[in-house]
Motif scaffolding. Structure first.
Motif, PDB file in Angstrom:
ATOM      1  N   THR A  50       0.810  -1.176   0.049  1.00  0.00           N
ATOM      2  CA  THR A  50       0.071   0.056  -0.049  1.00  0.00           C
ATOM      3  C   THR A  50       0.910   1.326   0.101  1.00  0.00           C
ATOM      4  O   THR A  50       0.435   2.368   0.701  1.00  0.00           O
ATOM      5  N   ILE A  51       2.109   1.125  -0.657  1.00  0.00           N
ATOM      6  CA  ILE A  51       3.006   2.315  -0.698  1.00  0.00           C
ATOM      7  C   ILE A  51       2.376   3.734  -1.125  1.00  0.00           C
ATOM      8  O   ILE A  51       1.612   3.756  -2.059  1.00  0.00           O
ATOM      9  N   SER A  52       2.947   4.686  -0.360  1.00  0.00           N
ATOM     10  CA  SER A  52       2.500   5.976  -0.815  1.00  0.00           C
ATOM     11  C   SER A  52       3.727   6.704  -0.703  1.00  0.00           C
ATOM     12  O   SER A  52       4.790   6.129   0.226  1.00  0.00           O
ATOM     13  N   PRO A  53       3.978   8.129  -1.087  1.00  0.00           N
ATOM     14  CA  PRO A  53       5.063   8.867  -1.020  1.00  0.00           C
ATOM     15  C   PRO A  53       5.474   9.145   0.384  1.00  0.00           C
ATOM     16  O   PRO A  53       6.426   9.119   0.955  1.00  0.00           O
ATOM     17  N   ALA A  54       4.356   9.232   1.392  1.00  0.00           N
ATOM     18  CA  ALA A  54       4.720   9.296   2.662  1.00  0.00           C
ATOM     19  C   ALA A  54       5.177   8.524   3.384  1.00  0.00           C
ATOM     20  O   ALA A  54       5.989   8.449   4.582  1.00  0.00           O
ATOM     21  N   ASP A  55       5.276   6.823   2.934  1.00  0.00           N
ATOM     22  CA  ASP A  55       5.879   6.017   3.405  1.00  0.00           C
ATOM     23  C   ASP A  55       7.443   6.057   3.176  1.00  0.00           C
ATOM     24  O   ASP A  55       8.082   5.047   3.632  1.00  0.00           O
ATOM     25  N   VAL A  56       7.845   6.809   2.247  1.00  0.00           N
ATOM     26  CA  VAL A  56       9.235   6.620   1.658  1.00  0.00           C
ATOM     27  C   VAL A  56      10.123   7.394   2.540  1.00  0.00           C
ATOM     28  O   VAL A  56      10.149   8.868   2.602  1.00  0.00           O
ATOM     29  N   HIS A  57      11.185   7.134   2.959  1.00  0.00           N
ATOM     30  CA  HIS A  57      12.341   7.526   3.913  1.00  0.00           C
ATOM     31  C   HIS A  57      13.378   7.901   3.158  1.00  0.00           C
ATOM     32  O   HIS A  57      13.794   8.920   2.913  1.00  0.00           O
ATOM     33  N   ILE A  58      13.818   6.739   2.178  1.00  0.00           N
ATOM     34  CA  ILE A  58      14.972   7.151   1.205  1.00  0.00           C
ATOM     35  C   ILE A  58      14.605   6.647  -0.262  1.00  0.00           C
ATOM     36  O   ILE A  58      13.773   5.561  -0.198  1.00  0.00           O
ATOM     37  N   PHE A  59      14.904   7.358  -1.172  1.00  0.00           N
ATOM     38  CA  PHE A  59      14.485   7.207  -2.584  1.00  0.00           C
ATOM     39  C   PHE A  59      15.763   7.519  -3.425  1.00  0.00           C
ATOM     40  O   PHE A  59      16.454   8.254  -3.491  1.00  0.00           O
ATOM     41  N   THR A  60      16.188   6.227  -4.481  1.00  0.00           N
ATOM     42  CA  THR A  60      16.944   6.279  -5.144  1.00  0.00           C
ATOM     43  C   THR A  60      16.676   5.973  -6.588  1.00  0.00           C
ATOM     44  O   THR A  60      15.942   4.952  -6.692  1.00  0.00           O
ATOM     45  N   VAL A  61      17.456   6.542  -7.501  1.00  0.00           N
ATOM     46  CA  VAL A  61      17.516   6.141  -9.022  1.00  0.00           C
ATOM     47  C   VAL A  61      18.645   6.127  -9.494  1.00  0.00           C
ATOM     48  O   VAL A  61      19.553   6.888  -9.435  1.00  0.00           O
ATOM     49  N   GLN A  62      19.064   5.163 -10.394  1.00  0.00           N
ATOM     50  CA  GLN A  62      20.358   4.996 -11.091  1.00  0.00           C
ATOM     51  C   GLN A  62      20.491   6.253 -12.068  1.00  0.00           C
ATOM     52  O   GLN A  62      21.512   6.570 -12.728  1.00  0.00           O
ATOM     53  N   GLY A  63      19.206   6.356 -12.642  1.00  0.00           N
ATOM     54  CA  GLY A  63      19.108   7.130 -13.873  1.00  0.00           C
ATOM     55  C   GLY A  63      19.292   8.698 -13.602  1.00  0.00           C
ATOM     56  O   GLY A  63      19.441   9.106 -12.304  1.00  0.00           O
ATOM     57  N   HIS A  64      18.963   9.519 -14.318  1.00  0.00           N
ATOM     58  CA  HIS A  64      19.073  11.235 -14.241  1.00  0.00           C
ATOM     59  C   HIS A  64      17.673  11.706 -14.503  1.00  0.00           C
ATOM     60  O   HIS A  64      17.480  12.222 -15.519  1.00  0.00           O
ATOM     61  N   PRO A  65      16.889  11.767 -13.713  1.00  0.00           N
ATOM     62  CA  PRO A  65      15.551  12.640 -13.915  1.00  0.00           C
ATOM     63  C   PRO A  65      15.708  14.206 -14.225  1.00  0.00           C
ATOM     64  O   PRO A  65      15.042  14.703 -14.889  1.00  0.00           O
ATOM     65  N   GLU A  66      16.971  14.693 -13.790  1.00  0.00           N
ATOM     66  CA  GLU A  66      17.280  16.027 -14.139  1.00  0.00           C
ATOM     67  C   GLU A  66      17.553  16.185 -15.504  1.00  0.00           C
ATOM     68  O   GLU A  66      18.068  17.447 -15.773  1.00  0.00           O
ATOM     69  N   PHE A  67      18.213  15.189 -16.252  1.00  0.00           N
ATOM     70  CA  PHE A  67      18.642  15.435 -17.585  1.00  0.00           C
ATOM     71  C   PHE A  67      17.728  15.606 -18.567  1.00  0.00           C
ATOM     72  O   PHE A  67      16.692  14.772 -18.433  1.00  0.00           O
ATOM     73  N   TYR A  68      18.036  16.219 -19.595  1.00  0.00           N
ATOM     74  CA  TYR A  68      17.313  16.074 -20.823  1.00  0.00           C
ATOM     75  C   TYR A  68      18.052  16.159 -21.952  1.00  0.00           C
ATOM     76  O   TYR A  68      19.497  15.838 -21.778  1.00  0.00           O
ATOM     77  N   ARG A  69      17.745  15.981 -23.178  1.00  0.00           N
ATOM     78  CA  ARG A  69      18.571  15.647 -24.295  1.00  0.00           C
ATOM     79  C   ARG A  69      19.840  16.666 -24.398  1.00  0.00           C
ATOM     80  O   ARG A  69      21.128  16.286 -24.569  1.00  0.00           O
ATOM     81  N   GLY A  70      19.823  17.896 -24.213  1.00  0.00           N
ATOM     82  CA  GLY A  70      21.000  18.843 -24.445  1.00  0.00           C
ATOM     83  C   GLY A  70      21.863  18.687 -23.537  1.00  0.00           C
ATOM     84  O   GLY A  70      23.163  18.814 -23.709  1.00  0.00           O
ATOM     85  N   ILE A  71      21.515  18.181 -22.183  1.00  0.00           N
ATOM     86  CA  ILE A  71      22.649  17.717 -21.159  1.00  0.00           C
ATOM     87  C   ILE A  71      23.346  16.400 -21.614  1.00  0.00           C
ATOM     88  O   ILE A  71      24.774  16.517 -21.480  1.00  0.00           O
ATOM     89  N   THR A  72      22.508  15.628 -21.822  1.00  0.00           N
ATOM     90  CA  THR A  72      23.035  14.064 -22.048  1.00  0.00           C
ATOM     91  C   THR A  72      24.088  14.057 -23.233  1.00  0.00           C
ATOM     92  O   THR A  72      25.074  13.566 -23.466  1.00  0.00           O
ATOM     93  N   GLU A  73      23.473  15.062 -24.379  1.00  0.00           N
ATOM     94  CA  GLU A  73      24.310  15.041 -25.697  1.00  0.00           C
ATOM     95  C   GLU A  73      25.793  15.550 -25.381  1.00  0.00           C
ATOM     96  O   GLU A  73      26.571  15.338 -26.028  1.00  0.00           O
ATOM     97  N   GLU A  74      25.674  16.544 -24.642  1.00  0.00           N
ATOM     98  CA  GLU A  74      26.766  17.225 -24.444  1.00  0.00           C
ATOM     99  C   GLU A  74      27.842  16.424 -23.620  1.00  0.00           C
ATOM    100  O   GLU A  74      28.981  16.139 -23.897  1.00  0.00           O
ATOM    101  N   ILE A  75      27.346  15.409 -22.571  1.00  0.00           N
ATOM    102  CA  ILE A  75      28.279  14.383 -22.232  1.00  0.00           C
ATOM    103  C   ILE A  75      28.823  13.437 -23.062  1.00  0.00           C
ATOM    104  O   ILE A  75      29.870  12.963 -23.170  1.00  0.00           O
ATOM    105  N   VAL A  76      27.819  13.058 -24.036  1.00  0.00           N
ATOM    106  CA  VAL A  76      28.167  12.094 -25.086  1.00  0.00           C
ATOM    107  C   VAL A  76      29.384  12.571 -25.907  1.00  0.00           C
ATOM    108  O   VAL A  76      30.189  11.826 -26.256  1.00  0.00           O
ATOM    109  N   LYS A  77      28.992  13.741 -26.425  1.00  0.00           N
ATOM    110  CA  LYS A  77      30.104  14.468 -27.101  1.00  0.00           C
ATOM    111  C   LYS A  77      31.406  14.437 -26.782  1.00  0.00           C
ATOM    112  O   LYS A  77      32.342  13.958 -27.301  1.00  0.00           O
ATOM    113  N   SER A  78      31.406  14.943 -25.516  1.00  0.00           N
ATOM    114  CA  SER A  78      32.588  15.151 -24.732  1.00  0.00           C
ATOM    115  C   SER A  78      33.347  13.684 -24.450  1.00  0.00           C
ATOM    116  O   SER A  78      34.582  13.456 -24.681  1.00  0.00           O
ATOM    117  N   ARG A  79      32.631  12.762 -23.974  1.00  0.00           N
ATOM    118  CA  ARG A  79      33.400  11.402 -23.899  1.00  0.00           C
ATOM    119  C   ARG A  79      33.529  10.756 -25.124  1.00  0.00           C
ATOM    120  O   ARG A  79      34.627   9.758 -24.996  1.00  0.00           O
TER     121      ARG A  79
END
Length: 276
Positions: free
Chosen positions: A198-227
């Motif tokens: 019955t999980i809800s956001p109020a139940d969550v003490h710690i939340f993690t993701v391996q991905g990047h919700p803050e990224f969009y194509r402009g940011i990721t593409e710059e990283i790809v070009k550089s790497r």
């Protein structure tokens, strides 16, 4: 008389500095996450909610909040560093997360990419190299039952930029999703008494993701070009990134929305907040 609600407050622990081109266009990662939260407030239909983000450079300046109790949440950003490295600033960050989780349970902990890996190290798991295999760009993530309940979607598309990963789920955590390359694409630790059924956001003490919700194509593409220019990313991986570059990105609308709902729940106090 109506009393104005205090602004929501989030401490962002800066674990790296963006590439120069990204820094020039987007600002530091505190600014990048501020943009994510503003977009996510639109997704929850409440764009007028006010919040403050205070940034602390834990890598270069080695500074931390003096009074963490003033914050609704502490967020750890991504980094080009490897979370398993035996470096003073990384070891101190691991210790700080462990302290927060045990001594400040009323403060939500949010870990993004490198932050996800640091949380795992701090709380009984590990981070390891992934055999040189990259996940970069928009990637489809299979969700667990718990992940589908928390995110409210059947599958998740999220920007990625990593070749280290968390291979297992640490004790007391629940898995949110996975890919063929990374078996732990996100996890949560719930407050005592909360049920995954019955999980809800109020139940969550710690939340993690391996991905990047803050990224969009402009940011990721710059990283790809550089790497790619420096040979860190090979041409085949780079071509595969561009194949998926225009895929739907659920960063702000799904993951960012969930982040915001967790932050809001911290203020609502609708879940008993005691250390496990």
């Amino acid at each position: 008389m109506t009393v104005a609600q205090r602004k929501y407050k989030i401490a962002v622990l800066l674990c790296d500095t963006p590439l120069p081109a990204i820094l020039a266009s987007e600002g530091d990662y505190g600014a990048v996450f501020a943009k994510l939260f503003r977009k996510s407030l639109q997704a929850v239909g409440d764009p007028k909610v006010e919040f403050d983000i205070d940034s602390y450079d834990v890598r270069n300046d080695k500074v931390y909040p003096e009074n963490v109790d003033q914050y609704d949440a502490v967020l750890l950003t991504g980094s080009a560093a490897s979370a398993y490295e035996n470096l003073d600033w990384i070891n101190r960050l691991v210790d700080y997360v462990r302290y927060l989780a045990k001594e400040k349970p009323q403060v939500r902990i949010l870990g993004i990419c490198f932050g996800h890996q640091i949380v795992a190290r701090a709380l009984g798991g590990e981070c390891v190299p992934n055999g040189g295999r990259w996940e970069i760009g928009v990637t489809e993530i299979e969700l667990t039952d718990l992940g589908r309940k928390l995110f409210g979607v059947e599958k998740l598309n999220l920007e990625q930029a990593h070749r280290d990963h968390v291979p297992d789920v640490p004790p007391s955590f629940h898995l949110l999703g996975y890919t063929a390359i990374s078996p732990n694409q996100g996890m949560v630790q719930l407050y005592p008494g909360a049920s995954p059924e019955t999980i809800s956001p109020a139940d969550v003490h710690i939340f993690t993701v391996q991905g990047h919700p803050e990224f969009y194509r402009g940011i990721t593409e710059e990283i790809v070009k550089s790497r790619n220019a420096t040979g860190i990313l090979d041409n085949e991986t780079t071509a595969d990134y561009y194949r998926r570059a225009d895929w739907r990105n659920d960063g702000p609308g799904v993951v960012g929305k969930t982040l915001w709902e967790i932050v809001r729940a911290a203020r609502d106090g609708s879940q008993k907040q005691t250390a496990a």
